[in-house]
Motif scaffolding. Sequence first.
Motif, mmCIF file in Angstrom:
data_model
loop_
_atom_site.group_PDB
_atom_site.id
_atom_site.type_symbol
_atom_site.label_atom_id
_atom_site.label_comp_id
_atom_site.label_asym_id
_atom_site.label_seq_id
_atom_site.Cartn_x
_atom_site.Cartn_y
_atom_site.Cartn_z
ATOM 1 N N ALA A 99 68.003 43.493 -8.304
ATOM 2 C CA ALA A 99 66.604 43.335 -7.949
ATOM 3 C C ALA A 99 65.913 42.375 -8.929
ATOM 4 O O ALA A 99 65.118 41.518 -8.537
ATOM 5 C CB ALA A 99 65.916 44.683 -7.945
ATOM 6 N N TYR A 100 66.260 42.520 -10.201
ATOM 7 C CA TYR A 100 65.717 41.598 -11.208
ATOM 8 C C TYR A 100 66.182 40.177 -10.935
ATOM 9 O O TYR A 100 65.405 39.224 -11.009
ATOM 10 C CB TYR A 100 66.204 41.983 -12.608
ATOM 11 C CG TYR A 100 65.308 42.931 -13.339
ATOM 12 C CD1 TYR A 100 64.003 42.560 -13.673
ATOM 13 C CD2 TYR A 100 65.765 44.185 -13.725
ATOM 14 C CE1 TYR A 100 63.185 43.434 -14.361
ATOM 15 C CE2 TYR A 100 64.949 45.072 -14.410
ATOM 16 C CZ TYR A 100 63.660 44.691 -14.723
ATOM 17 O OH TYR A 100 62.849 45.549 -15.408
ATOM 18 N N THR A 101 67.484 40.042 -10.639
ATOM 19 C CA THR A 101 68.041 38.706 -10.418
ATOM 20 C C THR A 101 67.323 38.011 -9.263
ATOM 21 O O THR A 101 66.999 36.833 -9.348
ATOM 22 C CB THR A 101 69.550 38.807 -10.128
ATOM 23 O OG1 THR A 101 70.130 39.695 -11.064
ATOM 24 C CG2 THR A 101 70.219 37.448 -10.239
ATOM 25 N N ILE A 102 67.072 38.746 -8.184
ATOM 26 C CA ILE A 102 66.344 38.157 -7.053
ATOM 27 C C ILE A 102 65.006 37.604 -7.526
ATOM 28 O O ILE A 102 64.658 36.456 -7.272
ATOM 29 C CB ILE A 102 66.069 39.225 -5.968
ATOM 30 C CG1 ILE A 102 67.367 39.663 -5.319
ATOM 31 C CG2 ILE A 102 65.113 38.671 -4.902
ATOM 32 C CD1 ILE A 102 67.155 40.675 -4.211
ATOM 33 N N ARG A 103 64.278 38.429 -8.266
ATOM 34 C CA ARG A 103 62.925 38.031 -8.674
ATOM 35 C C ARG A 103 62.959 36.832 -9.622
ATOM 36 O O ARG A 103 62.167 35.904 -9.494
ATOM 37 C CB ARG A 103 62.218 39.206 -9.334
ATOM 38 C CG ARG A 103 62.043 40.341 -8.348
ATOM 39 C CD ARG A 103 61.124 41.401 -8.874
ATOM 40 N NE ARG A 103 60.327 41.904 -7.777
ATOM 41 C CZ ARG A 103 59.091 42.344 -7.907
ATOM 42 N NH1 ARG A 103 58.502 42.321 -9.068
ATOM 43 N NH2 ARG A 103 58.428 42.779 -6.860
ATOM 44 N N LEU A 104 63.920 36.880 -10.532
ATOM 45 C CA LEU A 104 64.028 35.807 -11.518
ATOM 46 C C LEU A 104 64.396 34.498 -10.828
ATOM 47 O O LEU A 104 63.772 33.453 -11.065
ATOM 48 C CB LEU A 104 65.100 36.197 -12.541
ATOM 49 C CG LEU A 104 65.068 35.498 -13.875
ATOM 50 C CD1 LEU A 104 63.742 35.760 -14.568
ATOM 51 C CD2 LEU A 104 66.216 36.022 -14.751
ATOM 52 N N THR A 105 65.406 34.547 -9.948
ATOM 53 C CA THR A 105 65.837 33.342 -9.241
ATOM 54 C C THR A 105 64.701 32.801 -8.386
ATOM 55 O O THR A 105 64.416 31.606 -8.364
ATOM 56 C CB THR A 105 67.042 33.651 -8.329
ATOM 57 O OG1 THR A 105 67.940 34.484 -9.024
ATOM 58 C CG2 THR A 105 67.739 32.382 -7.905
#
Lengths: 308, 545
Positions: free
Chosen positions: A188-194
């Motif tokens: 979920a973090y990776t989605i937001r960061l990307t």
Amino acid sequence: MWWYVGKRLLQTIPVFLGATLILFILLKLRPGDPILNLAGNKPVSDEVRDALAAQYHLDDPLFIQWLQFVKSAITLDFGETFAGQPVIELIGQTFPVTVTLAVMALLIDAILGIGLGTLAGLRRNGWFDSSMLVISLALLSIPIFVLGFVLQLIFGVKLGWVEPTVGPDWNIGKLLLPAIVLAIANFAYTIRLTRTSVAENLTADHVRTARAKGLSNRLVVRNHVLRNSLVPVVTYIGINLGSLMAGAIITETIFNIPGIGNAAYTAIAKGETSTVVAIVTFMVMVYVLMSLLVDLIYAVLDPRIRYV
Amino acid sequence: MRLTRRTRLAGVALVAVASLTLAACGGDSDSKSSSDGNVITVYGTNPQNPLIPTATNEVGGGDPLQNLFSGLTAYNSDGSVVNEVAESIEPNEDSTVWTVKLKPWKFTDGSDVTSKSFVNAWNYGATAANKQLNNYFFYPIEGTDEEGYTVDGADTISGLKIIDDTSFTITLKEPESDFPLRLGYSAYFPVPDAAYDASGKITKEFGERPIGNGPYKLSKSGWERNKQISLVPNPDYTGAHKPKNDGLIFKFYAGGGTDAAYTDVQSNNLDVLDQVPPSALKTFESDKKVTAYNEPGSNFSSFTIPERLKHFSGEEGELRRAAISMALNRGQITDKIFNNTRTPATDFTSPVLDGWVEDVPGNEVLQYNADEAKKLWAQADAIQKWTGSFQLAYNNDGAGNKEFVDAVTNQIKTTLGIDSSGKVYPTFDELRKDITDRTIKTAFRTGWQADYPSMLNYLGPIYATGAGSNDGDYSNKEFDKLVQQASSATGDDRYKLISQAQTILLKDLPAVPLWYQNATAATSTKLKGFEFNWQQKPDYYKLTK
């Protein structure tokens, strides 16, 4: 570059010394009596107590214990657990499981996270982007043990699609569900960061220039947007391998995975200082090597970074 | 693609990742534990000690050991005792010298089980230099000290005499009419000659792959660390516990977590879980995916109030102890907190034992009676005014401890109108350390898991003057005398003496009895033949599918 790698590897020596010393101090602060644990709370004569304490170096001054540990650790001799198994063998048995689990979680995290994040970034403020934000928020808010138990109950017990626990005969198929559980919060973090990174880069000058040169959208996104956007994402994912391994302890307990998290937990509960220190040191080293790897991947993504 | 500096870098990174992944693939291979056939999988944890009878004192290693070895006697499911390797065990007239005769019996390596197999193993266990953890069991035998070690560093117990290959005598320090009851415990198992090396030490290899004489023997794969122990029936076994199944696999649950094991029982990956996890206690009896068992067991729970605490000695102390005991509504706690997996105590022993009765004189002090409690407390206040707070120490690593301690202290607070609260210790060994060092300044939770199925084992070791587990330093001459008399008596006389001894305890209340812990288990619905023995363990040899 090799000089850089060597320099970084040399830096692991003070990290090793510092980390183990801190661990020794912390474990010494844990009150209680490991010998009582060892003896199952039955009366033990002073003679036997002294012999056991000597065998596991429990009565030496802290600093001496630490020196002993470092001395033996250099020759990869981490002593024996209270159960009489060489600690290095215990690590050799449990570590591969945890690494496999963490790497699987990492792959799920990277593939889904970067894929969905990029799409969301390219279509920012659209319905896809908004729904991704909502979904990732929901995923972030669920504690990992709740998710673990619920998915285990649904897919393992009720539907019977997968075996609910992994057990000693582990394989990649059995690790899939726990890996998904482990990946979810991070992903979920990776989605937001990307998404944020991509969205930001889309408006950058060099992207505008690239478009002005008449490059196809595909090329612009791949070579100019993604490559730049991935620098922070790679940092995040790379460092995550360390925290994934630490976080694996909850997943390992829920799914009965014979991994290093469980081994560490048992050792802490029994006050086996040398076992705990050996395991945690091992994890610290993995962490250090991962961050080295991340640094090296930077140069691939961003040619301006040079290691000399 | 041109080989640029960057692609080389990527290469380095890839190799590093690949080596991690490759290392990761080493774990899965060979033996799939067979769930087919009549092999029973049971819950287990990795043994903490080598599998040597005198070295193992925890269940992870104890359960396999119980099935790999046979002692002089064995326990039936109902707690009674049968001779196993012993042909006969006869006492002299005051039960201090016991003569043991052996049946012809073999270890799985083909060697005979002789008097030496027993005597040498016990000598080994009692010699302090060997650092065996079950030394404690040898303390009744002459030639050992209070802790069960041979006296003056001798390497043989002077109370053991070999007569010939099939008989030997055991001389005890004091009369003990139920001594044969002890002999089924794993500390007293025989060990074959093959176990010892030239210097007389039991070898590491033996600890990893023991050669026993029991109903089962290790399978070819044997003990796989952190994975499982697998046993197959011993074809030459002729004892009372002949296996009805084709083998046992003790499947280890890492970290000891029973939650995962319960899930495995639900989905038929595990046949027997002999302790239901706290998270399932509310539901396991109505769970259609498992077969549930819930019966009173042999574990006794209490809390000890040491006499050295202020206000808890002499007549004042007696009144206060009785008041506290009567302030407790045990039934409410066992129902609300433990979902009736505990049974309120009516004495200091356990209902699963031979000779147990419900109506020990004086046990009305264990009944909830708020008015009487207040009255007694007021009487104590008349002697000396109460000050301070009544605190009860517990370890937080045991499930349900916090909940019941909160409930107990709340009831004391409400009924007696005094300040009362729990005092938390993070782990069991931390609590025990303060208890054994006598540095603890509060009451504390205690319990007893018996070593052998005798009511006296619940009284002597805990409340006799100077006894090893007498954490509250309780001392009552009359009680000591009664326990001693009961030790050499038999039949009804014995039970009468035990009742009298308990009546004294109920008056003095060195510890306040709380409840008997029930034995709970969940098995797969296919499993047949499940029955608890007195140790709250299933009789593994009876299980079939």
